[in-house]
Write a protein that holds these residues in place. Structure first.
Motif, mmCIF file in Angstrom:
data_model
loop_
_atom_site.group_PDB
_atom_site.id
_atom_site.type_symbol
_atom_site.label_atom_id
_atom_site.label_comp_id
_atom_site.label_asym_id
_atom_site.label_seq_id
_atom_site.Cartn_x
_atom_site.Cartn_y
_atom_site.Cartn_z
ATOM 1 N N ALA A 123 -23.804 29.317 3.335
ATOM 2 C CA ALA A 123 -23.338 28.442 2.251
ATOM 3 C C ALA A 123 -22.698 29.249 1.127
ATOM 4 C CB ALA A 123 -24.495 27.591 1.721
ATOM 5 N N ILE A 124 -23.250 30.402 0.811
ATOM 6 C CA ILE A 124 -22.653 31.252 -0.228
ATOM 7 C C ILE A 124 -21.294 31.777 0.229
ATOM 8 C CG2 ILE A 124 -22.891 33.445 -1.473
ATOM 9 C CD1 ILE A 124 -25.954 32.821 -1.551
ATOM 10 N N ILE A 125 -21.212 32.230 1.467
ATOM 11 C CA ILE A 125 -19.935 32.710 2.009
ATOM 12 C C ILE A 125 -18.900 31.587 1.996
ATOM 13 C CG2 ILE A 125 -18.796 33.464 4.149
ATOM 14 C CD1 ILE A 125 -21.456 35.071 4.696
ATOM 15 N N LEU A 126 -19.310 30.395 2.422
ATOM 16 C CA LEU A 126 -18.389 29.260 2.414
ATOM 17 C C LEU A 126 -17.964 28.868 1.000
ATOM 18 C CD1 LEU A 126 -19.655 26.798 5.172
ATOM 19 C CD2 LEU A 126 -17.481 28.017 5.088
ATOM 20 N N ALA A 127 -18.864 28.991 0.033
ATOM 21 C CA ALA A 127 -18.505 28.677 -1.355
ATOM 22 C C ALA A 127 -17.408 29.622 -1.840
ATOM 23 C CB ALA A 127 -19.736 28.762 -2.254
ATOM 24 N N VAL A 128 -17.572 30.904 -1.576
ATOM 25 C CA VAL A 128 -16.558 31.896 -1.966
ATOM 26 C C VAL A 128 -15.260 31.627 -1.210
ATOM 27 C CG1 VAL A 128 -15.976 34.361 -1.892
ATOM 28 C CG2 VAL A 128 -18.262 33.634 -2.623
ATOM 29 N N TYR A 129 -15.366 31.399 0.086
ATOM 30 C CA TYR A 129 -14.206 31.105 0.929
ATOM 31 C C TYR A 129 -13.451 29.877 0.406
ATOM 32 C CZ TYR A 129 -11.747 29.401 5.122
ATOM 33 O OH TYR A 129 -10.813 28.936 6.000
ATOM 34 N N GLY A 149 -19.355 24.068 -5.325
ATOM 35 C CA GLY A 149 -20.572 23.763 -6.085
ATOM 36 C C GLY A 149 -21.650 23.167 -5.201
ATOM 37 N N GLY A 150 -21.277 22.237 -4.334
ATOM 38 C CA GLY A 150 -22.247 21.658 -3.405
ATOM 39 C C GLY A 150 -22.809 22.690 -2.447
ATOM 40 N N LEU A 151 -21.973 23.602 -2.016
ATOM 41 C CA LEU A 151 -22.442 24.674 -1.127
ATOM 42 C C LEU A 151 -23.430 25.595 -1.835
ATOM 43 C CD1 LEU A 151 -19.056 25.369 0.627
ATOM 44 C CD2 LEU A 151 -21.172 24.709 1.807
ATOM 45 N N LEU A 152 -23.193 25.884 -3.104
ATOM 46 C CA LEU A 152 -24.142 26.713 -3.856
ATOM 47 C C LEU A 152 -25.475 25.987 -4.047
ATOM 48 C CD1 LEU A 152 -21.766 28.356 -6.475
ATOM 49 C CD2 LEU A 152 -22.762 29.393 -4.417
ATOM 50 N N ILE A 153 -25.426 24.678 -4.243
ATOM 51 C CA ILE A 153 -26.663 23.893 -4.327
ATOM 52 C C ILE A 153 -27.396 23.951 -2.993
ATOM 53 C CG2 ILE A 153 -27.600 21.548 -4.547
ATOM 54 C CD1 ILE A 153 -25.318 21.074 -6.627
ATOM 55 N N LEU A 154 -26.655 23.824 -1.884
ATOM 56 C CA LEU A 154 -27.264 23.928 -0.557
ATOM 57 C C LEU A 154 -27.880 25.313 -0.354
ATOM 58 C CD1 LEU A 154 -27.829 22.713 2.225
ATOM 59 C CD2 LEU A 154 -25.556 23.475 2.928
ATOM 60 N N ALA A 155 -27.196 26.348 -0.799
ATOM 61 C CA ALA A 155 -27.748 27.704 -0.690
ATOM 62 C C ALA A 155 -29.052 27.819 -1.468
ATOM 63 C CB ALA A 155 -26.728 28.730 -1.189
ATOM 64 N N SER A 156 -29.108 27.170 -2.588
ATOM 65 C CA SER A 156 -30.316 27.204 -3.417
ATOM 66 C C SER A 156 -31.456 26.396 -2.797
ATOM 67 C CB SER A 156 -29.993 26.659 -4.811
ATOM 68 O OG SER A 156 -31.148 26.536 -5.575
ATOM 69 N N ALA A 157 -31.126 25.241 -2.229
ATOM 70 C CA ALA A 157 -32.151 24.355 -1.671
ATOM 71 C C ALA A 157 -32.636 24.815 -0.301
ATOM 72 C CB ALA A 157 -31.597 22.931 -1.561
ATOM 73 N N LEU A 171 -29.253 30.396 9.182
ATOM 74 C CA LEU A 171 -28.739 31.241 8.099
ATOM 75 C C LEU A 171 -28.011 30.425 7.021
ATOM 76 C CD1 LEU A 171 -27.348 34.151 10.298
ATOM 77 C CD2 LEU A 171 -29.495 34.156 8.997
ATOM 78 N N VAL A 172 -28.539 29.257 6.698
ATOM 79 C CA VAL A 172 -27.856 28.328 5.799
ATOM 80 C C VAL A 172 -27.574 28.945 4.432
ATOM 81 C CG1 VAL A 172 -28.153 26.181 4.491
ATOM 82 C CG2 VAL A 172 -28.557 26.218 6.945
ATOM 83 N N GLU A 173 -28.522 29.670 3.877
ATOM 84 C CA GLU A 173 -28.321 30.202 2.523
ATOM 85 C C GLU A 173 -27.146 31.170 2.458
ATOM 86 O OE1 GLU A 173 -31.196 29.940 4.135
ATOM 87 O OE2 GLU A 173 -32.625 28.884 2.842
ATOM 88 N N PRO A 174 -27.105 32.232 3.289
ATOM 89 C CA PRO A 174 -25.944 33.131 3.210
ATOM 90 C C PRO A 174 -24.649 32.466 3.661
ATOM 91 C CG PRO A 174 -27.426 33.842 4.967
ATOM 92 C CD PRO A 174 -28.125 32.759 4.216
#
Length: 159
Positions: free
Chosen positions: A101-107, A141-149, A96-99
């Motif tokens: 990573a997004i949760i971690l970015a917000v966190y 920002g890196g987490l959002l890139i990971l979510a995208s990739a 579940l890397v994409e969600p």
């Protein structure tokens, strides 16, 4: 596939890939899946170390939450432990890397706002907290890139 289009006299490059990834000569130089695995592991280290530290010394974690003004300090410490350890393990496994990573970015942005509010400080403490705050922003920002990739090929899949 890369496409070029013009709008209002400006030329744009668009597409879901990069010129280097599409060129077979460079594709072998950019081991995408290995880089994504490495990035996931390196990103997970931060959350696992911080989560484990909070779990190992829970009372200090609660005291820190009180000191920073976190709401409901005990609950905040429990939530931090669950998020950091759970998300860190998910990143390592590639689940579940994409969600995640997004949760971690917000966190990470929220914890930066709560824990590193440099704008209320002065002197060296202000400078120190400013560095930590902007590191949190960069990590997000890196987490959002990971979510995208995405997780890449080296990941467990939920079916």
């Amino acid at each position: 596939m890369i496409s070029i289009f013009r709008s209002f006299g400006i030329t744009y490059l668009s597409g879901s890939s990069s010129p280097l990834k599409d060129d077979p000569m460079f594709a072998s130089l950019l081991p995408r899946d290995a880089l994504l695995l490495s990035g996931r592991l390196l990103m997970a280290v931060l959350f696992l170390v911080m989560g484990w530290g909070k779990l190992a010394d829970f009372q200090s974690a609660v005291s820190y939450m009180v000191q920073t003004g976190a709401p409901l300090p005990t609950l905040s410490a429990v939530l931090a432990i669950v998020v950091e350890l759970g998300a860190g393990l998910a990143l390592i496994a590639g689940v579940l890397v994409e969600p995640v990573a997004i949760i971690l970015a917000v966190y990470t942005v929220i914890t930066g706002l709560i824990g590193h509010h440099f704008w209320t400080m002065s002197g060296m403490l202000r400078y120190d907290m400013m560095i930590h705050f902007y590191k949190n922003i960069s990590i997000a920002g890196g987490l959002l890139i990971l979510a995208s990739a995405g997780a890449g090929r080296f990941a467990l899949r939920l079916r």
